[in-house]
Scaffold this motif. Structure first.
Motif, short mmCIF file in Angstrom:
data_model
loop_
_atom_site.label_atom_id
_atom_site.label_comp_id
_atom_site.label_asym_id
_atom_site.label_seq_id
_atom_site.Cartn_x
_atom_site.Cartn_y
_atom_site.Cartn_z
N ARG A 141 0.82 -1.21 0.00
CA ARG A 141 0.00 0.00 0.00
C ARG A 141 0.85 1.26 0.00
O ARG A 141 2.04 1.23 0.26
N ASN A 142 0.19 2.37 -0.32
CA ASN A 142 0.79 3.71 -0.31
C ASN A 142 1.83 3.92 -1.40
O ASN A 142 2.61 4.84 -1.32
N GLY A 143 1.87 3.07 -2.41
CA GLY A 143 2.84 3.22 -3.49
C GLY A 143 2.25 3.94 -4.68
O GLY A 143 1.03 4.08 -4.81
N THR A 144 3.12 4.39 -5.56
CA THR A 144 2.68 4.93 -6.84
C THR A 144 2.60 3.75 -7.80
O THR A 144 3.62 3.18 -8.17
N ILE A 145 1.39 3.37 -8.18
CA ILE A 145 1.18 2.18 -9.00
C ILE A 145 1.16 2.58 -10.47
O ILE A 145 0.33 3.40 -10.89
N LEU A 146 2.07 2.03 -11.25
CA LEU A 146 2.12 2.25 -12.69
C LEU A 146 1.47 1.03 -13.33
O LEU A 146 2.07 -0.02 -13.44
N THR A 147 0.22 1.19 -13.76
CA THR A 147 -0.53 0.04 -14.28
C THR A 147 -0.20 -0.26 -15.74
O THR A 147 -0.60 -1.29 -16.24
N ILE A 148 0.48 0.59 -16.40
CA ILE A 148 0.85 0.52 -17.81
C ILE A 148 -0.36 0.74 -18.72
O ILE A 148 -0.33 1.58 -19.59
N THR A 149 -1.45 0.00 -18.51
CA THR A 149 -2.60 0.12 -19.41
C THR A 149 -3.74 0.95 -18.83
O THR A 149 -4.64 1.35 -19.56
N HIS A 150 -3.73 1.21 -17.52
CA HIS A 150 -4.83 1.95 -16.89
C HIS A 150 -4.35 3.14 -16.08
O HIS A 150 -4.97 3.51 -15.08
N GLY A 151 -3.24 3.74 -16.49
CA GLY A 151 -2.76 4.95 -15.86
C GLY A 151 -2.01 4.73 -14.56
O GLY A 151 -1.59 3.62 -14.24
N VAL A 152 -1.87 5.82 -13.81
CA VAL A 152 -1.11 5.84 -12.56
C VAL A 152 -2.09 5.98 -11.40
O VAL A 152 -3.02 6.78 -11.45
N ILE A 153 -1.86 5.19 -10.35
CA ILE A 153 -2.68 5.30 -9.14
C ILE A 153 -1.75 5.80 -8.02
O ILE A 153 -0.85 5.07 -7.59
N GLN A 154 -1.95 7.04 -7.60
CA GLN A 154 -1.16 7.61 -6.51
C GLN A 154 -1.64 7.03 -5.18
O GLN A 154 -2.85 6.85 -4.98
N VAL A 185 1.47 -6.61 5.47
CA VAL A 185 1.32 -5.29 4.86
C VAL A 185 2.70 -4.70 4.61
O VAL A 185 3.54 -4.64 5.50
N ILE A 186 2.94 -4.30 3.37
CA ILE A 186 4.19 -3.67 2.98
C ILE A 186 3.90 -2.22 2.64
O ILE A 186 3.06 -1.94 1.77
N ASP A 187 4.58 -1.31 3.30
CA ASP A 187 4.40 0.11 3.02
C ASP A 187 5.34 0.51 1.89
O ASP A 187 6.56 0.49 2.05
N ALA A 188 4.78 0.86 0.75
CA ALA A 188 5.56 1.24 -0.42
C ALA A 188 5.60 2.76 -0.59
O ALA A 188 5.79 3.26 -1.70
N ASN A 189 5.44 3.50 0.49
CA ASN A 189 5.45 4.95 0.43
C ASN A 189 6.76 5.43 -0.19
O ASN A 189 7.84 5.02 0.22
N GLY A 190 6.66 6.28 -1.21
CA GLY A 190 7.84 6.79 -1.88
C GLY A 190 8.42 5.85 -2.91
O GLY A 190 9.47 6.12 -3.48
N LYS A 191 7.76 4.73 -3.15
CA LYS A 191 8.26 3.73 -4.11
C LYS A 191 7.26 3.56 -5.25
O LYS A 191 6.10 3.91 -5.14
N PHE A 192 7.76 3.00 -6.34
CA PHE A 192 6.91 2.71 -7.49
C PHE A 192 6.64 1.21 -7.55
O PHE A 192 7.54 0.40 -7.33
N VAL A 193 5.42 0.86 -7.86
CA VAL A 193 5.01 -0.53 -8.04
C VAL A 193 4.56 -0.65 -9.49
O VAL A 193 3.71 0.12 -9.94
N MET A 194 5.16 -1.59 -10.20
CA MET A 194 4.85 -1.70 -11.63
C MET A 194 4.99 -3.14 -12.08
O MET A 194 5.61 -3.96 -11.40
N PRO A 195 4.41 -3.47 -13.23
CA PRO A 195 4.59 -4.81 -13.78
C PRO A 195 6.06 -5.05 -14.11
O PRO A 195 6.79 -4.12 -14.46
N GLY A 196 6.49 -6.28 -13.98
CA GLY A 196 7.86 -6.64 -14.34
C GLY A 196 8.02 -6.70 -15.84
O GLY A 196 7.06 -6.83 -16.59
N ILE A 197 9.25 -6.60 -16.28
CA ILE A 197 9.57 -6.65 -17.71
C ILE A 197 10.17 -8.01 -18.02
O ILE A 197 11.05 -8.48 -17.31
N ILE A 198 9.67 -8.64 -19.07
CA ILE A 198 10.25 -9.90 -19.53
C ILE A 198 11.02 -9.60 -20.81
O ILE A 198 10.46 -9.09 -21.77
N ASP A 199 12.30 -9.88 -20.76
CA ASP A 199 13.16 -9.69 -21.93
C ASP A 199 13.09 -10.98 -22.76
O ASP A 199 13.62 -12.00 -22.36
N CYS A 200 12.41 -10.92 -23.89
CA CYS A 200 12.18 -12.13 -24.69
C CYS A 200 13.30 -12.46 -25.68
O CYS A 200 13.17 -13.42 -26.42
#
Length: 157
Positions: A41-54, A80-95
């Protein structure tokens, strides 16, 4: 080619939370399991397809992402993990990667070398692995070089 497309799209489902989760599971010898629920919780979520959730949250239930949004309550007994000040985003798969492979990825003496196995050339101490992880890469498909028409077996790490 279909497997490459699948691997690339599957990258949108992995989280690059290794440092946060590792800190929470450092005392576990078996690593993270599908046990108790986890709320990030409390992270900046980068959803990639549905915008940013502060100040957003990600709920993981039975090892799978169950809910993403703002103001998600923590279930009873959840870690509960406090992600305050951190970004949460999908991982990247290098194909398509040659990272962490020694110089054995091309066999110039024969254009057909199906017996080559990239696991044999894998160097698990390559610092590039840590740099890739820091950049959000969670999985790699390690391939042989392009000198061979049939160059052997790839490996996923």
């Amino acid at each position: 080619m279909a497997i490459f497309r699948w691997l690339c799209s599957a990258g949108l489902m992995a989280l690059t939370l290794a440092p946060l989760i590792a800190a929470q599971t450092a005392n576990s010898q078996n690593g993270p399991t599908a046990g108790p629920d986890m709320l990030i919780r409390n992270g900046t979520i980068l959803t990639i397809t549905h915008g940013v959730i502060q100040n957003g949250s990600v709920l993981v239930h039975n090892g799978k992402i169950a809910q993403i949004g703002a103001n998600i309550p923590a279930p009873a007994g959840a870690t509960v993990i406090d992600a305050n000040g951190k970004f949460v985003m999908p991982g990247i798969i290098d194909c398509h990667s040659h990272l962490a492979l020694d110089s054995d990825v091309n066999e110039a003496t024969n254009p057909i070398t199906p017996s080559m196995n990239m696991l044999d050339a894998f160097v698990n101490t390559d610092k590039g692995l840590y740099q890739a992880l820091a950049g959000g890469v969670t999985s790699l498909l390690l391939l042989h070089g392009s000198a061979n028409m049939i160059g052997g077996q790839a490996v996923v790490i």
